[in-house]
Design an enzyme around this catalytic site. Structure first.
Site, PDB file in Angstrom:
ATOM      1  N   LYS A 165      37.585  27.103  36.065  1.00  0.00           N
ATOM      2  CA  LYS A 165      36.063  26.271  35.987  1.00  0.00           C
ATOM      3  C   LYS A 165      36.642  25.354  34.564  1.00  0.00           C
ATOM      4  O   LYS A 165      37.239  25.923  33.683  1.00  0.00           O
ATOM      5  CB  LYS A 165      34.892  26.878  35.916  1.00  0.00           C
ATOM      6  N   HIS A 168      33.325  24.336  29.399  1.00  0.00           N
ATOM      7  CA  HIS A 168      32.322  23.134  28.995  1.00  0.00           C
ATOM      8  C   HIS A 168      31.738  23.321  27.764  1.00  0.00           C
ATOM      9  O   HIS A 168      32.145  24.037  27.098  1.00  0.00           O
ATOM     10  CB  HIS A 168      31.329  22.892  30.180  1.00  0.00           C
ATOM     11  N   HIS A 171      31.073  26.487  26.359  1.00  0.00           N
ATOM     12  CA  HIS A 171      31.939  27.313  25.702  1.00  0.00           C
ATOM     13  C   HIS A 171      32.430  26.901  24.367  1.00  0.00           C
ATOM     14  O   HIS A 171      32.897  27.720  23.605  1.00  0.00           O
ATOM     15  CB  HIS A 171      33.027  27.335  26.750  1.00  0.00           C
TER      16      HIS A 171
HETATM   17  N1  ARG Z   1      31.428  33.281  31.650  1.00  0.00           N
HETATM   18  C1  ARG Z   1      29.938  32.955  31.280  1.00  0.00           C
HETATM   19  C2  ARG Z   1      29.695  31.585  31.669  1.00  0.00           C
HETATM   20  O1  ARG Z   1      30.648  30.890  31.636  1.00  0.00           O
HETATM   21  C3  ARG Z   1      29.579  33.303  30.181  1.00  0.00           C
HETATM   22  C4  ARG Z   1      29.701  34.932  29.812  1.00  0.00           C
HETATM   23  C5  ARG Z   1      28.629  35.304  28.554  1.00  0.00           C
HETATM   24  N2  ARG Z   1      28.761  36.630  28.290  1.00  0.00           N
HETATM   25  C6  ARG Z   1      28.087  37.615  28.986  1.00  0.00           C
HETATM   26  N3  ARG Z   1      28.409  38.909  28.539  1.00  0.00           N
HETATM   27  N4  ARG Z   1      27.287  37.615  30.045  1.00  0.00           N
HETATM   28  O2  ARG Z   1      28.352  31.105  32.110  1.00  0.00           O
END
Ligand code: ARG
Length: 644
Positions: A165, A168, A171
């Site tokens: 993905k 964005h 991130h």
């Molecule tokens: N991968 C998730 C996203 O892009 C963020 C993860 C955040 N960390 C967690 N422990 N939930 O939305």
């Protein structure tokens, strides 16, 4: 400490003022010496114990307000008006070798440090501690007063992109802020584990595997795993989308035909075919095989994951970030999720609802709503995996604190997670107490010249190119830069990072490539320029570290010099304050104020035209300023350049 005692004796103090029972750090932070000294002098005047006065002596953000100040009401002295008391303190404050007679202003007493002694205390300490100046490795110890005590452990989870993905803006911000927080706590003596929690699990990875069978290429995967997987994902998702649309249309057609009493056999057969053979079902089946731990199904996915991590590592390296642990949703063990599910059920925290399992959190707090922890088909969810992950991490690292750096869009998710852990009790509740969500606002309009930004690399490349254009516009300078491409890249990264850190975390900001790459205003390139200029002064002065250390500090008497020294003395307090705010802007605001002060001092404090001894003292002052700027930039995660 002996060294410090000796230099204080030359200033007229018998010993380093230190208050029993308080963690004061005179060797790390010279302002602590002043605080202890002032507190000792204030005790007999106010009748308030020095230990109580000490923490009330606040740092000031503006030098005109003094070097430290005392808000008189905080002394809690009954029966006297604070402004009258402020005047009284001012009048009774004795002569001191370190501070000037104080100034009373309304309910504040302001203390200004005597310039001569300040220079002698602060500047040699900067030269001596160099890259460590301002940081205090005792703060993260189990007992900050006992240097032999153990370091506290912390996990900072940040960046956490989703494989296949786009990377964005959320991130990007998580990466920048998380990198900074890791540096911050490490500099404070914590044992920090940097963790990336990849989004690498769920039905979409079944979709991806199916897509790869159709559109994937091993070569393209090796060459650019992140880009290629995204391409594949987009293509296969389009098919899945078309199929869903087709089913919708067929269903509408059936309704229409039935109205006319015509046969719908053909349409029904087609729907059945799509539902049985279509991408969605194939993906479900595939993911089921992955979830069941089937080797073949996992092998290809593991390859996607591994290759993506290789690529991520390269990109993170450009931002000075390395991880200690690439975890991810896929790594959470079924066992820990099952154990958690059992606790939830046994303690009647969760309930069944139409075959699914949910936790009604409105009992605890209305806005937390109801959270699903198990789907009807028995598969886990994002939240379930987070519950399992939190305890697993606790068992693996036994952390004292864990920070989740995640966009504020996920405020509810994390609030639900922490609440569920809390009400589960025992180790879960212990984990919950140690967790903190560091959130942040959105980036608006993050697009590149070639369209909307998809990956971190594209963003950095684009800003680097823009930076290169900006550099080229000053031809005279441009030709002197040895490696313009590399420099443009570094400056571009600084531009992005500084723009991101320029406001409070929670604020949204506009991704403005023109503004961030400008040398004017409070930008990354401006900070880099300030650093490069100080490096250039040092090169021209041609003095050895020993020569600089032997400078006669009493020659730095001009107001500009004194203000720079006072500003440098604030760096250790800025660091401590940043731990309280957890905001990168605390550091940036300080660095910009300090560099503005420098740039207005260059004319008055010319190095090359000065007499040899004055030249030496000034060059040493600038070297100290360079060091503090360097330390601040490194803390933020920037790469200070020496020439540009
Ligand atoms: N991968 C998730 C996203 O892009 C963020 C993860 C955040 N960390 C967690 N422990 N939930 O939305």
């Amino acid at each position: 400490m002996e060294h410090l005692t000796a230099s204080l004796q030359t200033l007229g103090l018998n010993e380093v003022p230190q208050l029993a029972n308080l963690a004061t750090f005179p060797t790390y932070n010279q302002v602590d010496i002043y605080r202890a000294h002032i507190a000792e002098l204030l005790a007999p005047i106010t009748g308030v114990a020095a230990e109580t006065v000490y923490p009330l002596l606040q740092w000031t953000q503006v030098l005109e307000y003094g070097d430290v100040m005392l808000p008189v009401p905080a002394l809690r002295i009954k029966g006297k008006k604070p402004d009258a008391l402020a005047l009284e303190i001012k009048e009774q404050f004795p002569e001191s070798p370190l501070v000037l007679p104080p100034v009373a202003e309304k309910t504040f007493v302001r203390f200004f440090f005597k310039p001569g002694p300040l220079a002698k205390l602060v500047l040699p300490s900067i030269l001596k501690n160099s890259t460590k100046y301002g940081f205090n490795p005792n703060l993260g110890l189990k007992d900050p007063k006992d240097p032999s005590s153990e370091k506290k452990k912390m996990i900072v989870e940040f960046s956490s992109p989703n494989i296949a993905k786009p990377f964005h803006a959320g991130h990007l911000r998580s990466t920048i802020i998380g990198g900074f927080l890791s540096n911050l706590y490490e500099a404070a003596g914590w044992d920090v584990t940097r963790m990336n929690y990849l989004g690498d699990w769920g039905k979409q990875y079944g979709v991806l595997a199916i897509g790869f069978e159709k559109f994937g290429s091993d070569e393209a995967l090796e060459a650019n795993p992140i880009g290629h997987l995204y391409e594949v994902y987009v293509k296969v998702s389009a098919i899945a989308h078309d199929e869903a649309e087709q089913v919708k249309a067929l269903k509408a057609k059936i309704v229409e035909l039935e109205g006319k009493n015509e046969s719908v056999v053909e349409q029904q057969a087609e729907i059945e075919r799509i539902e049985k053979e279509g991408i969605d079902q194939q993906a479900r089946d595939y993911f089921k095989r992955m979830a069941d731990g089937e080797k073949d199904a996992l092998a290809i996915w593991a390859r996607f994951r591994d290759l993506s991590i290789v690529k991520y590592k390269q990109t993170y390296a450009r931002l000075n970030i390395t991880y200690d642990d690439y975890s991810g949703e896929s790594q959470v063990k079924n066992e820990s999720m099952e154990t958690a599910a059992k606790v939830l059920a046994e303690k009647k925290i969760s309930e069944e609802s139409e075959g699914a399992v949910l936790v009604d959190l409105t009992k605890y707090q209305k806005k937390l709503g109801k959270a699903l922890v198990k789907k009807r088909d028995g598969t886990t969810l994002y939240l379930t995996r987070d519950i399992g992950a939190a305890v697993e991490r606790h068992q693996k690292y036994n952390f004292d604190k864990m920070i989740y750096v995640v966009a504020s869009q996920q405020d509810l998710h994390l609030a639900q997670l922490f609440k569920i852990l809390e009400v589960m009790g025992d180790e879960y509740a212990e984990v919950s107490k140690k967790c903190q969500h560091i959130n942040f606002g959105m980036v608006l309009g993050m697009s590149t010249r070639k369209g909307t930004a998809k990956f971190l690399d594209d963003i950095l490349r684009d800003v680097g190119e823009k930076m290169h254009d900006v550099m080229r516009s000053n031809e005279g300078k441009y030709v002197q830069v040895e490696n313009p491409e590399q420099t443009a890249d570094t400056l571009g990264i600084s531009a992005v990072m500084v723009q991101d850190m320029s406001g409070k975390r929670i604020n949204n900001y506009e991704f403005d490539i023109n503004r961030m790459t400008s040398f004017e205003g409070d930008t990354g390139p401006y900070l880099q320029y300030a650093h490069a200029r100080l490096c250039s002064i040092a090169r021209k002065a041609e003095l050895t570290p020993e020569q600089l250390a032997s400078a006669d500090w009493s020659l730095l008497t001009e107001k500009h010099a004194v203000d720079v020294i006072r500003s440098l003395a604030q760096w250790p307090d800025t660091f401590v304050n940043t731990i309280k705010t957890q905001e990168p802007v605390t550091v940036l605001t300080y660095l910009f104020k300090m560099t503005h002060m420098l740039s207005s001092s260059y004319e008055q404090l010319n190095v090359m035209k000065a007499e040899p001894e004055v030249k030496k003292a000034r060059a040493a002052l600038y070297e100290c300023a360079r060091q503090v700027l360097y330390n601040g930039m490194r803390l933020l995660g920037l790469n200070p350049v020496e020439r540009m």
